[in-house]
Each structure stands twice: as C-alpha cells, then as structure tokens.
Design a protein around this motif. Structure first.
Motif, PDB file in Angstrom:
ATOM      1  N   THR A 163       0.832  -1.198   0.000  1.00  0.00           N
ATOM      2  CA  THR A 163       0.000   0.000   0.000  1.00  0.00           C
ATOM      3  C   THR A 163       0.867   1.248   0.000  1.00  0.00           C
ATOM      4  OG1 THR A 163      -1.587  -1.225   1.356  1.00  0.00           O
ATOM      5  CG2 THR A 163      -1.911   1.157   1.189  1.00  0.00           C
ATOM      6  N   LEU A 164       0.470   2.213  -0.809  1.00  0.00           N
ATOM      7  CA  LEU A 164       1.067   3.537  -0.795  1.00  0.00           C
ATOM      8  C   LEU A 164       0.068   4.466  -0.112  1.00  0.00           C
ATOM      9  CD1 LEU A 164       3.339   5.500  -1.716  1.00  0.00           C
ATOM     10  CD2 LEU A 164       1.939   5.919  -3.752  1.00  0.00           C
ATOM     11  N   VAL A 165       0.494   5.117   0.959  1.00  0.00           N
ATOM     12  CA  VAL A 165      -0.356   6.049   1.708  1.00  0.00           C
ATOM     13  C   VAL A 165       0.156   7.461   1.461  1.00  0.00           C
ATOM     14  CG1 VAL A 165      -1.080   6.769   4.027  1.00  0.00           C
ATOM     15  CG2 VAL A 165      -0.899   4.332   3.480  1.00  0.00           C
ATOM     16  N   LEU A 166      -0.766   8.376   1.225  1.00  0.00           N
ATOM     17  CA  LEU A 166      -0.404   9.779   1.058  1.00  0.00           C
ATOM     18  C   LEU A 166      -0.887  10.563   2.267  1.00  0.00           C
ATOM     19  CD1 LEU A 166      -0.338   8.637  -1.875  1.00  0.00           C
ATOM     20  CD2 LEU A 166      -1.016  10.897  -2.636  1.00  0.00           C
ATOM     21  N   ASP A 167      -0.011  11.402   2.812  1.00  0.00           N
ATOM     22  CA  ASP A 167      -0.446  12.337   3.851  1.00  0.00           C
ATOM     23  C   ASP A 167      -0.969  13.587   3.153  1.00  0.00           C
ATOM     24  OD1 ASP A 167       1.774  13.949   3.148  1.00  0.00           O
ATOM     25  OD2 ASP A 167       2.481  14.136   5.207  1.00  0.00           O
ATOM     26  N   CYS A 168      -1.237  14.625   3.909  1.00  0.00           N
ATOM     27  CA  CYS A 168      -1.802  15.862   3.368  1.00  0.00           C
ATOM     28  C   CYS A 168      -0.929  16.447   2.258  1.00  0.00           C
ATOM     29  CB  CYS A 168      -1.980  16.871   4.496  1.00  0.00           C
ATOM     30  SG  CYS A 168      -2.530  18.487   3.943  1.00  0.00           S
ATOM     31  N   GLU A 169       0.349  16.547   2.507  1.00  0.00           N
ATOM     32  CA  GLU A 169       1.252  17.124   1.503  1.00  0.00           C
ATOM     33  C   GLU A 169       1.335  16.235   0.275  1.00  0.00           C
ATOM     34  OE1 GLU A 169       3.689  20.233   0.105  1.00  0.00           O
ATOM     35  OE2 GLU A 169       2.344  20.118   1.820  1.00  0.00           O
ATOM     36  N   SER A 195      -6.358   8.606   4.379  1.00  0.00           N
ATOM     37  CA  SER A 195      -7.352   8.745   5.436  1.00  0.00           C
ATOM     38  C   SER A 195      -8.388   9.772   4.984  1.00  0.00           C
ATOM     39  CB  SER A 195      -6.683   9.229   6.718  1.00  0.00           C
ATOM     40  OG  SER A 195      -7.649   9.646   7.660  1.00  0.00           O
ATOM     41  N   ALA A 196      -9.627   9.578   5.394  1.00  0.00           N
ATOM     42  CA  ALA A 196     -10.672  10.557   5.084  1.00  0.00           C
ATOM     43  C   ALA A 196     -10.291  11.930   5.627  1.00  0.00           C
ATOM     44  CB  ALA A 196     -12.011  10.101   5.657  1.00  0.00           C
ATOM     45  N   ARG A 213      -8.321   4.512  -2.420  1.00  0.00           N
ATOM     46  CA  ARG A 213      -9.210   4.017  -1.374  1.00  0.00           C
ATOM     47  C   ARG A 213      -9.163   5.034  -0.240  1.00  0.00           C
ATOM     48  NH1 ARG A 213      -8.374   0.704   2.964  1.00  0.00           N
ATOM     49  NH2 ARG A 213      -6.366   0.067   2.141  1.00  0.00           N
ATOM     50  N   ILE A 214     -10.315   5.556   0.118  1.00  0.00           N
ATOM     51  CA  ILE A 214     -10.423   6.529   1.200  1.00  0.00           C
ATOM     52  C   ILE A 214     -10.866   5.766   2.442  1.00  0.00           C
ATOM     53  CG2 ILE A 214     -11.552   8.627   2.007  1.00  0.00           C
ATOM     54  CD1 ILE A 214     -11.987   9.288  -1.022  1.00  0.00           C
ATOM     55  N   VAL A 245      -3.564   9.352  10.443  1.00  0.00           N
ATOM     56  CA  VAL A 245      -2.965   8.862   9.200  1.00  0.00           C
ATOM     57  C   VAL A 245      -1.989   7.722   9.503  1.00  0.00           C
ATOM     58  CG1 VAL A 245      -1.492   9.472   7.230  1.00  0.00           C
ATOM     59  CG2 VAL A 245      -3.308  11.033   7.974  1.00  0.00           C
ATOM     60  N   ALA A 246      -1.170   7.886  10.530  1.00  0.00           N
ATOM     61  CA  ALA A 246      -0.210   6.846  10.908  1.00  0.00           C
ATOM     62  C   ALA A 246      -0.928   5.566  11.326  1.00  0.00           C
ATOM     63  CB  ALA A 246       0.680   7.343  12.044  1.00  0.00           C
ATOM     64  N   GLU A 247      -1.964   5.702  12.129  1.00  0.00           N
ATOM     65  CA  GLU A 247      -2.714   4.526  12.588  1.00  0.00           C
ATOM     66  C   GLU A 247      -3.333   3.804  11.400  1.00  0.00           C
ATOM     67  OE1 GLU A 247      -5.828   1.948  13.573  1.00  0.00           O
ATOM     68  OE2 GLU A 247      -6.243   3.882  12.614  1.00  0.00           O
ATOM     69  N   MET A 248      -3.890   4.554  10.468  1.00  0.00           N
ATOM     70  CA  MET A 248      -4.470   3.959   9.270  1.00  0.00           C
ATOM     71  C   MET A 248      -3.387   3.246   8.459  1.00  0.00           C
ATOM     72  SD  MET A 248      -4.745   4.450   5.688  1.00  0.00           S
ATOM     73  CE  MET A 248      -4.324   6.137   5.400  1.00  0.00           C
ATOM     74  N   ALA A 249      -2.240   3.871   8.310  1.00  0.00           N
ATOM     75  CA  ALA A 249      -1.147   3.274   7.540  1.00  0.00           C
ATOM     76  C   ALA A 249      -0.696   1.950   8.155  1.00  0.00           C
ATOM     77  CB  ALA A 249       0.030   4.245   7.451  1.00  0.00           C
ATOM     78  N   LEU A 250      -0.663   1.904   9.468  1.00  0.00           N
ATOM     79  CA  LEU A 250      -0.214   0.691  10.165  1.00  0.00           C
ATOM     80  C   LEU A 250      -1.166  -0.486   9.950  1.00  0.00           C
ATOM     81  CD1 LEU A 250       1.033   2.337  13.453  1.00  0.00           C
ATOM     82  CD2 LEU A 250       2.451   1.233  11.697  1.00  0.00           C
ATOM     83  N   ARG A 251      -2.395  -0.231   9.547  1.00  0.00           N
ATOM     84  CA  ARG A 251      -3.389  -1.297   9.319  1.00  0.00           C
ATOM     85  C   ARG A 251      -3.459  -1.761   7.872  1.00  0.00           C
ATOM     86  NH1 ARG A 251      -8.370   0.505   9.654  1.00  0.00           N
ATOM     87  NH2 ARG A 251      -7.950   2.683  10.105  1.00  0.00           N
ATOM     88  N   GLN A 252      -2.670  -1.162   7.006  1.00  0.00           N
ATOM     89  CA  GLN A 252      -2.763  -1.482   5.576  1.00  0.00           C
ATOM     90  C   GLN A 252      -1.952  -2.718   5.216  1.00  0.00           C
ATOM     91  OE1 GLN A 252      -5.148   0.283   3.940  1.00  0.00           O
ATOM     92  NE2 GLN A 252      -5.295   1.039   6.043  1.00  0.00           N
TER      93      GLN A 252
END
Length: 137
Positions: free
Chosen positions: A11-17, A46-47, A71-72, A103-110
C-alpha cells in the motif's frame, strides 16, 4: 526528489502534503504514484487527509478525479482510540499531531509493505516506527 523504487504489492499512503502535491500535478509525486500502481500497490488516504488538504484554491475537478482512483479509509471510534494511543506512546499530544496520528494509525493497518509519502518524516517516524517506509515529499 530522486527516483525511488517502491515495493511490489502493498500500500502507498499519502499524507496531506502528498495528496496536495498529487492534486497539484507535482511531477515527482505523480511519478511515485504511477510507479506504485504499476507495481500493484493500492493507493490509500485517510478521510481526514481530504479535510486537511482542501483549501479555497484547490482544483475540485482534479481532486475528484484523484480521489476516484484511491481508497479513502474512514475514521471510526476504534481508529481514533488507536491513534490516541500512538500519540501517547510517541510522547506527542494536541491538535498539531492529531491528524498525523490518524494517518499513521491507518497506515499501520494497511496491506504490507506500506510506503507513505509524507511531509513530516520525524513525527511520522515517531508514530509509525519502522513498520512504514517513509518517503519525504
């Protein structure tokens, strides 16, 4: 930004930036997202990242198009509790770190491996530890 290799699958997760630069058609971020997809990685945010990144000058049509390919991940009460625990464990608190923790918590579940495009590598490293590969944007 130098060309960086991403892992197959995961999974690739994007933060705000990361989201802001992708919506703004920032070439290095667009290239990293394209490479991730080519390698079979899912792109997720993350939403709350949407809330944090949108402003008056955001190109809403481009944003809608970008979001349609991601995926949101919603934020529920269990995720909020887990994000709060991450903050406590990292010795952080307050609104400055709240969305980063979500965002970090969501990333850790991916699905692993997880790569995150992030603007604040230091804070995200405190929150994610070594379980998420962080790439500065």
């Amino acid at each position: 930004m130098a060309h960086r290799k991403l892992s197959h699958e995961g999974t690739l997760v994007l933060d705000c930036e990361g989201l802001s630069k992708f919506v703004g058609d920032h070439e290095p971020v667009v290239a990293l997202v394209a490479e991730a997809r080519k390698r079979g990685m899912e792109v997720a945010i993350s939403a709350l990242t949407i809330v944090e990144s949108v402003h008056r000058r955001t190109d809403r049509a481009r944003l809608a198009w970008v979001l349609s390919g991601m995926r949101i991940v919603p934020v529920g009460d269990e995720g909020a509790k887990a994000a709060s625990a991450l903050l406590v464990n990292a010795g952080l608190h307050g609104h400055k770190y709240a969305i980063d923790a979500v965002v970090a918590e969501m990333a850790l579940r991916q699905h692993r491996p997880v790569v995150m495009l992030a603007s604040d590598i230091d804070d995200m490293a405190k929150l994610c530890g070594d379980r998420v590969r962080l790439v500065a944007v």
